[in-house]
Design an enzyme around this catalytic site. Structure first.
Site, PDB file in Angstrom:
ATOM      1  N   CYS A   2      -4.351   8.567  -2.104  1.00  0.00           N
ATOM      2  CA  CYS A   2      -4.800   9.762  -2.818  1.00  0.00           C
ATOM      3  C   CYS A   2      -6.085   9.506  -3.607  1.00  0.00           C
ATOM      4  O   CYS A   2      -6.362   8.390  -4.028  1.00  0.00           O
ATOM      5  CB  CYS A   2      -3.726  10.206  -3.796  1.00  0.00           C
ATOM      6  SG  CYS A   2      -2.123  10.436  -3.044  1.00  0.00           S
ATOM      7  N   ARG A  28     -10.803   7.041   1.398  1.00  0.00           N
ATOM      8  CA  ARG A  28      -9.543   6.426   0.980  1.00  0.00           C
ATOM      9  C   ARG A  28      -8.402   6.777   1.939  1.00  0.00           C
ATOM     10  O   ARG A  28      -7.362   6.135   1.915  1.00  0.00           O
ATOM     11  CB  ARG A  28      -9.175   6.917  -0.433  1.00  0.00           C
ATOM     12  CG  ARG A  28     -10.133   6.439  -1.504  1.00  0.00           C
ATOM     13  CD  ARG A  28      -9.897   7.173  -2.796  1.00  0.00           C
ATOM     14  NE  ARG A  28      -8.617   6.851  -3.396  1.00  0.00           N
ATOM     15  CZ  ARG A  28      -8.438   5.985  -4.384  1.00  0.00           C
ATOM     16  NH1 ARG A  28      -9.464   5.348  -4.881  1.00  0.00           N
ATOM     17  NH2 ARG A  28      -7.253   5.757  -4.885  1.00  0.00           N
ATOM     18  N   TRP A  74      -2.452  11.648   0.083  1.00  0.00           N
ATOM     19  CA  TRP A  74      -1.956  10.812   1.178  1.00  0.00           C
ATOM     20  C   TRP A  74      -0.451  10.783   1.002  1.00  0.00           C
ATOM     21  O   TRP A  74       0.064  10.198   0.051  1.00  0.00           O
ATOM     22  CB  TRP A  74      -2.563   9.418   1.060  1.00  0.00           C
ATOM     23  CG  TRP A  74      -2.259   8.496   2.196  1.00  0.00           C
ATOM     24  CD1 TRP A  74      -2.807   8.526   3.451  1.00  0.00           C
ATOM     25  CD2 TRP A  74      -1.356   7.385   2.175  1.00  0.00           C
ATOM     26  NE1 TRP A  74      -2.291   7.504   4.206  1.00  0.00           N
ATOM     27  CE2 TRP A  74      -1.400   6.788   3.456  1.00  0.00           C
ATOM     28  CE3 TRP A  74      -0.518   6.836   1.223  1.00  0.00           C
ATOM     29  CZ2 TRP A  74      -0.643   5.682   3.787  1.00  0.00           C
ATOM     30  CZ3 TRP A  74       0.244   5.725   1.560  1.00  0.00           C
ATOM     31  CH2 TRP A  74       0.176   5.159   2.831  1.00  0.00           C
ATOM     32  N   ASN A 100      -1.983  10.336  -8.663  1.00  0.00           N
ATOM     33  CA  ASN A 100      -1.902   9.245  -7.687  1.00  0.00           C
ATOM     34  C   ASN A 100      -0.797   8.312  -8.133  1.00  0.00           C
ATOM     35  O   ASN A 100      -0.656   8.057  -9.333  1.00  0.00           O
ATOM     36  CB  ASN A 100      -3.208   8.430  -7.653  1.00  0.00           C
ATOM     37  CG  ASN A 100      -4.348   9.184  -7.022  1.00  0.00           C
ATOM     38  OD1 ASN A 100      -4.193  10.312  -6.606  1.00  0.00           O
ATOM     39  ND2 ASN A 100      -5.505   8.543  -6.979  1.00  0.00           N
ATOM     40  N   GLY A 101      -0.066   7.736  -7.191  1.00  0.00           N
ATOM     41  CA  GLY A 101       0.988   6.784  -7.552  1.00  0.00           C
ATOM     42  C   GLY A 101       2.351   7.340  -7.190  1.00  0.00           C
ATOM     43  O   GLY A 101       2.471   8.272  -6.395  1.00  0.00           O
ATOM     44  N   GLU A 469      -6.624 -11.384  12.915  1.00  0.00           N
ATOM     45  CA  GLU A 469      -7.528 -10.343  12.409  1.00  0.00           C
ATOM     46  C   GLU A 469      -8.130  -9.538  13.565  1.00  0.00           C
ATOM     47  O   GLU A 469      -8.269  -8.318  13.480  1.00  0.00           O
ATOM     48  CB  GLU A 469      -8.620 -10.993  11.543  1.00  0.00           C
ATOM     49  CG  GLU A 469      -9.733 -10.069  11.087  1.00  0.00           C
ATOM     50  CD  GLU A 469      -9.258  -8.898  10.237  1.00  0.00           C
ATOM     51  OE1 GLU A 469      -8.087  -8.873   9.811  1.00  0.00           O
ATOM     52  OE2 GLU A 469     -10.068  -7.978  10.012  1.00  0.00           O
ATOM     53  N   LYS A 473      -7.707  -5.548  13.745  1.00  0.00           N
ATOM     54  CA  LYS A 473      -8.856  -4.636  13.754  1.00  0.00           C
ATOM     55  C   LYS A 473      -8.781  -3.700  14.935  1.00  0.00           C
ATOM     56  O   LYS A 473      -9.009  -2.508  14.809  1.00  0.00           O
ATOM     57  CB  LYS A 473     -10.132  -5.481  13.790  1.00  0.00           C
ATOM     58  CG  LYS A 473     -11.333  -4.881  13.158  1.00  0.00           C
ATOM     59  CD  LYS A 473     -11.427  -4.997  11.655  1.00  0.00           C
ATOM     60  CE  LYS A 473     -10.164  -4.926  10.911  1.00  0.00           C
ATOM     61  NZ  LYS A 473     -10.198  -5.203   9.519  1.00  0.00           N
ATOM     62  N   GLU A 476      -5.848  -1.160  14.626  1.00  0.00           N
ATOM     63  CA  GLU A 476      -6.075  -0.235  13.512  1.00  0.00           C
ATOM     64  C   GLU A 476      -7.001   0.923  13.893  1.00  0.00           C
ATOM     65  O   GLU A 476      -6.737   2.067  13.551  1.00  0.00           O
ATOM     66  CB  GLU A 476      -6.696  -1.066  12.377  1.00  0.00           C
ATOM     67  CG  GLU A 476      -7.034  -0.334  11.125  1.00  0.00           C
ATOM     68  CD  GLU A 476      -7.675  -1.269  10.089  1.00  0.00           C
ATOM     69  OE1 GLU A 476      -8.267  -2.295  10.473  1.00  0.00           O
ATOM     70  OE2 GLU A 476      -7.598  -0.951   8.910  1.00  0.00           O
ATOM     71  N   HIS A 492       5.734 -19.717  24.540  1.00  0.00           N
ATOM     72  CA  HIS A 492       7.102 -19.642  24.011  1.00  0.00           C
ATOM     73  C   HIS A 492       7.643 -18.212  23.995  1.00  0.00           C
ATOM     74  O   HIS A 492       8.612 -17.930  23.303  1.00  0.00           O
ATOM     75  CB  HIS A 492       7.146 -20.236  22.600  1.00  0.00           C
ATOM     76  CG  HIS A 492       6.826 -21.702  22.585  1.00  0.00           C
ATOM     77  ND1 HIS A 492       7.650 -22.645  23.143  1.00  0.00           N
ATOM     78  CD2 HIS A 492       5.736 -22.373  22.124  1.00  0.00           C
ATOM     79  CE1 HIS A 492       7.109 -23.850  23.006  1.00  0.00           C
ATOM     80  NE2 HIS A 492       5.938 -23.706  22.392  1.00  0.00           N
ATOM     81  N   LYS A 591      -7.699   3.368   2.691  1.00  0.00           N
ATOM     82  CA  LYS A 591      -8.562   2.252   2.296  1.00  0.00           C
ATOM     83  C   LYS A 591      -7.927   1.437   1.187  1.00  0.00           C
ATOM     84  O   LYS A 591      -8.022   0.222   1.156  1.00  0.00           O
ATOM     85  CB  LYS A 591      -9.917   2.804   1.840  1.00  0.00           C
ATOM     86  CG  LYS A 591     -10.934   1.730   1.460  1.00  0.00           C
ATOM     87  CD  LYS A 591     -11.359   0.955   2.684  1.00  0.00           C
ATOM     88  CE  LYS A 591     -12.349  -0.149   2.394  1.00  0.00           C
ATOM     89  NZ  LYS A 591     -12.435  -1.087   3.522  1.00  0.00           N
TER      90      LYS A 591
HETATM   91  O1  M6R Z   1      -7.887  -3.983  -0.724  1.00  0.00           O
HETATM   92  P1  M6R Z   1      -7.108  -5.082  -0.078  1.00  0.00           P
HETATM   93  O2  M6R Z   1      -7.969  -6.170   0.461  1.00  0.00           O
HETATM   94  O3  M6R Z   1      -6.040  -5.629  -0.972  1.00  0.00           O
HETATM   95  O4  M6R Z   1      -6.374  -4.385   1.139  1.00  0.00           O
HETATM   96  C1  M6R Z   1      -5.369  -5.025   1.856  1.00  0.00           C
HETATM   97  C2  M6R Z   1      -5.113  -4.318   3.187  1.00  0.00           C
HETATM   98  O5  M6R Z   1      -4.599  -3.041   2.961  1.00  0.00           O
HETATM   99  C3  M6R Z   1      -6.386  -4.201   4.013  1.00  0.00           C
HETATM  100  O6  M6R Z   1      -6.970  -5.457   4.223  1.00  0.00           O
HETATM  101  C4  M6R Z   1      -6.110  -3.549   5.375  1.00  0.00           C
HETATM  102  O7  M6R Z   1      -5.299  -4.369   6.153  1.00  0.00           O
HETATM  103  C5  M6R Z   1      -7.447  -3.280   6.059  1.00  0.00           C
HETATM  104  N1  M6R Z   1      -7.764  -1.882   5.974  1.00  0.00           N
HETATM  105  C6  M6R Z   1      -7.503  -3.659   7.475  1.00  0.00           C
HETATM  106  O8  M6R Z   1      -8.779  -3.407   7.987  1.00  0.00           O
END
Ligand code: M6R
Length: 596
Positions: A2, A28, A74, A100-101, A469, A473, A476, A492, A591
């Protein structure tokens, strides 16, 4: 996650300012939007969907006011519907609230309020707040007293902003969720983060947990018991231009290309190339006997990489998924707990850091965000200095984290011989990243394999977190199934899934025993006729067994991991782009993830 924007003092431009702020908060991640404008009566407009849809709804309404609040939601409690979008109102329509929260005791509060005659119109936890304020207004002399009493009844995390009918007053409060104040000559803003008002001002005040901001003609910040707090005004250094796309189709691509500069900024003033020394100020004085890293998602991959660096220096180190940290063996002695978080606001990571603090450990935040909660709550902070990252997919901040943890390990754990070996590689890294960006053939690989059903990534040692990673990526932003594995693990179990149409990206740097073993794993893949894309410095003979090569400059394996990752970022981007995905705002993701 949010987003909140509120403003007083923008006169006829109030609605436009709120909508502009909401657009700046889109990065966000959200699924609905709304505004409430103050005045003799409150005017509320909200809708599910993106800002574009919300703006259409707004054109059908004639609303205005001298102050107001806005929100991008969100969903956490209840689906993304018009009814669940913020702002939420009390029964009489005299107070509107954005939040938010998560209100943890909302169930019992709601039952209590319903029993007292309040009518709810949404599924959200947030809606209890305006009703609580209304409930308190029966006995309170003014809106602020009612607001304060309502806040006292709430348990959980919140950034809240409220506007009251018949006043020119905004009230804001925070607990475990960021709320910042922007000050310009004529207007005052309250927002979940700076981009919401950065086009208007660079003067910022960060509200602390438990503080309440009263914004009318001026600004007053007080604690819960009403004690006035003198706040420091900070200046935000980055330029609004930095949050534009600068000609790139997507923020993600722009941010991938910003990596050389981001890494130079991270290294600047911290490494002495001639002397082979690293200067991190007070942080360099730390001599941890053991290190625990806590992080989520991409930042967890940086944490895993970081733990390998410390382990290789003989310092016991472990990376934990922050959400699982409660099960970790408590740190003892001079142990250091390091939270890696680009936003500095990830709820799981903050919670793990607080747990470490309770257990008596020293804590350090490695973050991109000055003034974030992680920055303020830990004993030490190391900034990665990547500049604002708007794309939901972490790219330049991951590279910044990898470089930052190299510096951390060199400054606090590794000896001079290691520093003399690594510092030159780090110094060359921005230029090496630039060469990868200039010469990469990732777009061709994407053209060949964008319609595969699944993708595997394998790596060993320092390349294993890069494999994880690369897969994260890709999944995602392309919504394709992708998995990362330690190269030796393939046989395995996962090898059963490898077929002729399953591209396997193999990360191989150097020509040591580890590289040779990974080449062996590549042969196992090749024998199943799966296409192999080797990401390599070409020191080993992996290219012989690969269908394609994504080449990286010959450097130290620690820098090689950063370079291999750039190739994988580009592969993910180009596959997602061919599939016409919502690259900067992937579905269901945010984000800044401020709920546990
Ligand atoms: O703000 P942060 O680095 O703590 O965020 C952690 C994850 O939410 C963040 O790295 C997320 O996995 C990425 N959006 C992936 O690209």
């Amino acid at each position: 996650m949010c987003g909140i924007i509120g403003c007083v003092g923008r006169g006829k431009d109030t609605l436009g300012t709120l909508v502009h702020g909401l657009e700046k908060l889109e990065y966000r991640g959200y699924d609905s939007a709304g505004v409430a404008l103050g005045g003799a009566e409150l005017s509320v407009c909200r809708s599910s969907g993106k800002i574009g849809a919300f703006k259409k709804v707004l054109t059908e309404r004639d609303i205005a006011g001298p102050l107001g609040i806005g929100h991008t939601r969100w969903s956490t409690h209840g689906p993304p519907t018009d009814e669940n979008a913020h702002p939420h109102l009390d029964c009489a329509g005299e107070v509107a609230v954005v939040h938010n929260g998560i209100i943890e005791n909302y169930r019992s509060l709601r039952d209590e309020l319903v029993a007292a005659g309040h009518t709810f119109t949404s599924d959200t936890d947030t809606e209890v707040i305006p009703h609580l304020i209304e409930d308190e207004r029966d006995s309170a002399t003014d809106p602020e007293t009612a607001f304060r009493s309502a806040i006292e009844r709430i348990e959980g995390s919140y950034a809240i902003v409220a506007v009251f009918a018949g006043t020119e007053l905004l009230l804001g409060a925070r607990n475990d969720s960021p709320l910042v104040i922007g000050l310009d000559e004529e207007a005052i803003f309250l927002a979940s983060d700076v981009p919401a008002f950065r086009d208007f001002t660079d003067r910022v005040i960060y509200l602390e947990d438990g503080e309440i901001a009263r914004v009318d003609g001026g600004l007053e910040v007080t604690t819960g018991d009403g004690t006035r707090v003198e706040k420091t005004v900070s200046r935000v250094e980055w330029d609004p231009e930095e949050t534009g796309k600068s000609g790139y189709d997507h923020f993600m691509l722009k941010e991938i290309h910003e990596q050389p500069r981001a890494l130079r900024q991270c290294l600047s003033g911290r490494v002495d190339e001639l002397g082979g020394t690293v200067d991190l100020g007070d942080i360099g004085e730390l001599r941890p006997s053991a290190v625990q890293f806590v992080a989520c998602g991409t930042s967890y991959h940086a944490a895993y990489y970081a733990a390998l660096l410390f382990e290789s220096a003989g310092i016991p180190a472990q990376a934990y998924l922050a959400s699982e940290y409660a099960t970790a063996v408590p740190p003892i002695g001079e142990a250091l707990v390091v939270g890696i978080t680009q936003s500095g606001e990830t709820a799981d990571t903050l919670s793990a850091l607080r747990e470490a603090d309770r257990r008596g450990a020293r804590t350090l935040a490695v973050t991109n965000t000055v003034g974030s909660t992680a920055d303020r709550e830990t004993d030490h902070t190391m900034y990665i200095r990547s500049g604002p990252e708007i794309g939901v997919a972490a790219t330049k901040t991951f590279a910044g984290q990898l470089v930052a943890v190299n510096l951390l390990s060199l400054a606090t754990g590794e000896g001079e011989t290691r520093r003399r070996e690594i510092v030159p590689a780090l110094r060359d890294l921005p230029g090496d990243v630039q060469s990868v960006l200039d010469d990469s053939t990732a777009e061709e690989i994407a053209a060949t394999y964008h319609d595969a059903g699944a993708y595997f990534f394998i790596g060993r040692g320092i390349q294993y977190p890069v494999a994880l990673e690369g897969a994260l990526k890709l999944k995602e932003i392309s919504y394709k199934h992708a998995e990362g594995f330690a190269a030796g693990e393939l046989k395995h179990g996962p090898l059963a899934l490898v077929q002729e149409d399953t591209p396997v990206f193999a990360l191989v740097t150097g020509d040591d025993e580890a590289a040779k073993k990974t080449v062996g794993n590549v042969k196992e893949v090749e024998a199943r006729n799966a296409p192999v894309v080797a990401v390599t410095d070409k020191k080993s003979d992996v290219a012989m067994y690969a269908d394609h090569v994504l080449e990286i400059p010959d450097t130290h394996p620690r820098s090689g991991a950063v370079l291999a990752n750039v190739q994988l970022q580009l592969v993910a981007y180009h596959i997602a782009n061919r599939l016409d995905r919502s690259i900067d705002k992937p579905r269901n993701l945010a984000k800044s993830v401020t709920v546990e």
